[in-house]
Design a protein around this motif. Sequence first.
Motif, PDB file in Angstrom:
ATOM      1  N   LYS A  89     -69.805 -10.507 -23.565  1.00 20.02           N
ATOM      2  CA  LYS A  89     -69.423 -11.585 -23.336  1.00 20.02           C
ATOM      3  C   LYS A  89     -67.911 -11.536 -21.706  1.00 20.02           C
ATOM      4  O   LYS A  89     -67.606 -10.747 -21.921  1.00 20.02           O
ATOM      5  N   ASP A  90     -68.031 -12.991 -21.328  1.00 12.22           N
ATOM      6  CA  ASP A  90     -66.759 -12.748 -19.981  1.00 12.22           C
ATOM      7  C   ASP A  90     -65.967 -13.448 -20.602  1.00 12.22           C
ATOM      8  O   ASP A  90     -65.906 -13.488 -21.829  1.00 12.22           O
ATOM      9  N   LYS A  91     -65.173 -13.748 -20.082  1.00 11.69           N
ATOM     10  CA  LYS A  91     -63.472 -14.174 -19.947  1.00 11.69           C
ATOM     11  C   LYS A  91     -63.803 -14.813 -21.127  1.00 11.69           C
ATOM     12  O   LYS A  91     -62.534 -15.144 -22.194  1.00 11.69           O
ATOM     13  N   ASP A  92     -64.760 -16.109 -20.672  1.00 14.07           N
ATOM     14  CA  ASP A  92     -64.544 -17.005 -21.270  1.00 14.07           C
ATOM     15  C   ASP A  92     -65.559 -17.250 -22.310  1.00 14.07           C
ATOM     16  O   ASP A  92     -65.539 -18.279 -24.155  1.00 14.07           O
ATOM     17  N   GLY A  93     -66.020 -16.306 -23.468  1.00 14.39           N
ATOM     18  CA  GLY A  93     -66.837 -15.913 -24.431  1.00 14.39           C
ATOM     19  C   GLY A  93     -67.983 -16.059 -24.647  1.00 14.39           C
ATOM     20  O   GLY A  93     -68.605 -16.499 -25.489  1.00 14.39           O
ATOM     21  N   SER A  94     -68.592 -16.210 -23.085  1.00 16.01           N
ATOM     22  CA  SER A  94     -69.581 -16.911 -23.150  1.00 16.01           C
ATOM     23  C   SER A  94     -71.023 -15.145 -23.068  1.00 16.01           C
ATOM     24  O   SER A  94     -70.707 -14.909 -22.324  1.00 16.01           O
ATOM     25  N   GLN A 133     -57.370  -7.709 -19.636  1.00 15.20           N
ATOM     26  CA  GLN A 133     -55.804  -8.579 -19.164  1.00 15.20           C
ATOM     27  C   GLN A 133     -54.304  -8.114 -18.636  1.00 15.20           C
ATOM     28  O   GLN A 133     -53.241  -8.458 -18.961  1.00 15.20           O
TER      29      GLN A 133
END
Length: 887
Positions: free
Chosen positions: A721-726, A819
């Motif tokens: 998943k990417d940083k947006d959770g997609s 992060q």
Amino acid sequence: MDDAVIRQVVMSRMRSHGLGVEEAARVIAEGFSMQYSEISHVVESIRREGARNMLLDSPPGVYAKQVYDEAKLSGWYAGPQIGDEVWPRLRDKLESGPMRDVVPEIDQASTKVVAHLADPAVLHLKKKGMVVGYVQSGKTANYTAVMAKAVDAGYRVCIVLSGLHNNLRKQTQVRIANDIINHDWVPLTTEDGDFSADAAPGAPLLRKRVATIAVVKKNQTRLSALRDWLHDIPEEIRSRTAILLLDDEADQATPNSATGLQQYTAINKLVRQIWSEIPTGTYIGYTATPFANVFMDPNDDEELYPADFIIDLPRPNNYFGAERLFGREPLDDADEPEPGIDLIRSIPDDDAKSLRPSTKKDERQKFNPDIPSSLIDAVSWFIVATAIRRARGQDRHNSMLVHTTHYTDPHFAMKERLEALLSEFMDELNAGKSARFKQSYEREAFRAEEVASRTMPEWPAVELEIDGVLEDLRVVVDNGESEDRLNYTDERIETVIAVGGGTLSRGLTLEGLVVSYFTRTSNTYDTLLQMGRWFGYRVGYEDLPRIWVQDSLADDFRFLALVEEEIRRDMRDMERQLKTPRELGVRIREHPGRLAIVARNKMRHAQLVRVSFSGQRLQTFIFDENDVDGLQLNHRVVREHIAACKKVTRWAQMKDARGNLLPRWLATGVPSEEIISLLKKYRFHEDQVGLRPDHMIGWIESVASDAEWNTVVIGSNKSYKDKDGSPLDLGSLDLGLGSPIKAVNRAPLVKPVGGVANIKALLSHHDWFADLDRSELAQLTDGDTDNPQDIRRRLCGNRGLIVVYVVSKDSIPMGAAAQMNPPSRRNMSAPTHMVGLGIIFPSTDDPSHAASGNYLAVRPDWDVEAVDEDDEVPADREGDAVNVVAE
């Protein structure tokens, strides 16, 4: 009587009368009307403490077996004692200065070195050793501490051989005079006077056990005078006086570089003769580049090979060396080297070429090129960086180094050009134009803020200091022909651009070195490392130094950082094995291109050292993101390998311990010729110098031609998943196994830049066992897997292993890496997926493989003669010392 009192009295007697511990104890026992047996336990305590000091964990050392045995039985140096005078005085001085934070390390390291010296109470005991530090790392502080403790412990004469150059000898003399010499000492040399035939007679000094010191250049006249001075002292007196012969920059001029087997260079011959005139004492060579020293003949007792001990000084935490500045390749999976700091700036090849004078003398004398834009940028930043230091309240010395050639005539022309440039800068500033400096501030000020220990002042505060910097700034030529010299004193704060060559290329410390502009190259490891005056400590301005070099030179320094670490690993490994220096045989990796280790006339006793790949695991972790052809070539090469495996074995999809299919495919029993074919065709990135196809192929052909290999292709079964959770689709690649191989995520490090993707690691620890049956692997404990080579030998029949991964072109930082602030990793920007290889070589325990199986590099190309700049002996321009005559 209290044991502590007895101990102190015994130690005092040892040192004041040059006695051994047992002899001193018997004298004390008789004086107190006691039996020796009543205080023998104190003697044993002193011996045990001396042995412990020889075997301190830090710094690592390699020493002769007889020395080790002696340490276990009768170590002579029990460390600093109550009543010592020289070391406590030096320690107090260090603790009140900029080195106060490293005094504990200096104390421990120097204690270990002194514990390895010849016991001054044992007549005719001599030892030879070497201490290996880092360039500009504080070796002088260590050997000054060694001298202080040695004199406290009974040594009476300290002789320092301080390199070839007048200014280095003077700098060393001043440093030692300020640190340890007082009215109790007799100095045979002074700040302005080197050793001469008129030195104070030695016999009265040695007879009275007066602390005596001389700092002497490696110059024929000076060394001849020193040899004769020693020879004129009666041997009976000399043998009762322990002499410390300390060779600073021991790899310069001391090693014999004569081409004939029975020939000697003048300096080597004289240092040998001086050592032969010392019946009792120790020779210690100090160097940061020990290449020539370890190539000396270890079987020649008259040679200055460090036969008794080699001690590796640890790298201090706040030291900026080749690895920290330029980065280096890891040596193995557990190795995590520094990636390098954004302090390196590129000099275009055209700029460097324009500054390179002719080799013809008449043309050099007229050589006067324009200043290129890269040098203008470097000077601009030096002015701004100095202003930043002043805005921070750091009113200290500030230096810039301009080193473009070792020829002296062009230095004076460069000085004139630089002075004209500074005059132009001042005219601009007087006209209210400071844009040049503001642009430099904005371009450079924050690029290395991660290492800063001070906050960056804002531009208006910096701008206020620019005018004062320009007013104070002077240009100095420091070379063998110049009458001007760098002179750092407390009375005058220097802001200086130093233009020079040989005199600035070794040993000499440039105080407050902020900017280096360096186009001169070298053919040898030692000379190149020593020319890096930018190595050292930058306390309070860690973020400000900049180094302008050509890209090829930066690559050389990255390679040499790898060489440095390998040498020190060998030393540490030999210490663990209790190997002697005569057995040491330090391996020095050969450069894949033009660099020689040392000039070939210093390698007469060197043999081609071969390195074994047995049981090693290597992996590709550097890729060229911009090389589309190269990336696609590797696709084809791996497809061809997979197809070739099908002809000799079969591919099977592997299962987990429960019988579920895994995204990995295994081919077993692959012959070595297929592995050789793969390695010949695959394009490895040139920055991974450990992955040399010719080395690996040569080793397989020499040692493991009959070995079988396994190949495992590993796909991903993770959901990303990417940083947006997609959901993130990292793609796949068809390698000819019936279904595409899902790519894995390996985000590259932020540095380096310019199309070089360093993913740091392709493999995980579990990939050591990628070809093992999962149910069998599940039975192993964590302790078992801590020794992967043993597991492979036991369960894989010594087969080699190729591991194939597809690395996604869409890799991004994930988890903790995503992060971090500032970020340590970045998005991949390759046009296509990358195919990475892991290579685990078969283990070859057969003794018959040992002689032929350790394959190394090709022999250097000696068609191009390596010029050894260290052998350019400068003129002796110093006066003779006016010495105190002993009464």
